[in-house]
Scaffold this motif. Structure first.
Motif: not given
Ligand SMILES: [Zn+2]
Length: 229
Positions: A65-79, A207-214
């Motif tokens: 729950a804590e991590l979700r509030t941070r809205h992390i981004i995908l931590p690599v510029a390319d995958v 959250l990483l999958v969501e960040a990638r889709m975003a």
């Protein structure tokens, strides 16, 4: 067994090493205190000590729950390809659980800070190679980035960072297979004792999958806008 046979066994074990790993234990970090019976009990009865004896399941949920509030981004510029959930994967023949996500990316791809905060530590170790720990602005979440090819020379311990800052570049340092460059990305809760490298791991996969889709949808929108000009 003859020494040469032992050597061959050791080489075979090394060659079979899967593309990952371990718990991070930075060199030069203070030695952990000897475990006490209380500290090693995993099934402590709930509420015998108010506020202390939470079950590990509810602690994990709180971390998530804590991590979700941070809205992390995908931590690599390319995958390179899909991101797999390797959080619960066994490592070292079941001796350890991975407790991290490996994100495959071309060598030299910028590693981006998933969150705001500051750099905690930059160090090298035999498993993680060139690594960095960072912490979120509230001091609750610790991020660990491993197998870097090299750091962004602008980075230093204590420096403030924001999401998207380049921390370093994807590589294969440490025990990553030489032909599988990837970022080993780990998230932990900052423990009460301050031993940030031992915090309870949180699975950031969803959250990483969501960040990638975003990110992909933003990129697609930009491409479309460029075409329409
Ligand atoms: Zn890994």
């Amino acid at each position: 067994m003859r020494p040469s046979a032992l050597l061959l066994l050791a080489l075979a074990a090394g060659a079979c090493a899967r593309p990952v790993l371990y718990y991070p234990e930075p060199l030069g970090a203070p030695a952990p205190a000897p475990a006490t019976p209380a500290a090693t009990t995993t099934q402590a009865p709930v509420a015998t000590q108010e506020g202390v004896a939470a079950s590990s399941a509810s602690a994990s949920a709180a971390g998530m729950a804590e991590l979700r509030t941070r809205h992390i981004i995908l931590p690599v510029a390319d995958v390179s390809g899909p991101i797999d959930d390797s959080f619960d994967a066994e490592r070292d023949d079941g001796e350890r659980t991975h407790h991290a996500i490996d994100i495959l990316a071309p060598r030299g791809t910028p590693i981006l800070s998933a969150d705001d905060g500051r750099v905690l530590r930059m160090s090298s170790n035999t498993l993680g190679g060139i690594t960095m720990y960072t912490i979120d602005p509230d001091g609750q979440l610790v991020y660990y980035y491993a197998h870097m090819d090299h750091y962004n020379p602008e980075m230093s311990a204590g420096r403030s960072i924001v999401k998207g800052d380049t921390l370093g570049f994807v590589g294969t340092t440490g025990n990553a297979p030489p032909n599988t460059p990837h970022l080993h990305f780990q998230v932990m809760r900052m423990p009460a004792d301050g031993k940030y490298w031992q915090g309870e791991p949180i699975n950031p996969f969803t959250l990483l999958v969501e960040a990638r889709m975003a990110r992909d949808s933003v990129m697609a929108a930009r491409t479309e806008a460029a075409h329409n000009h």
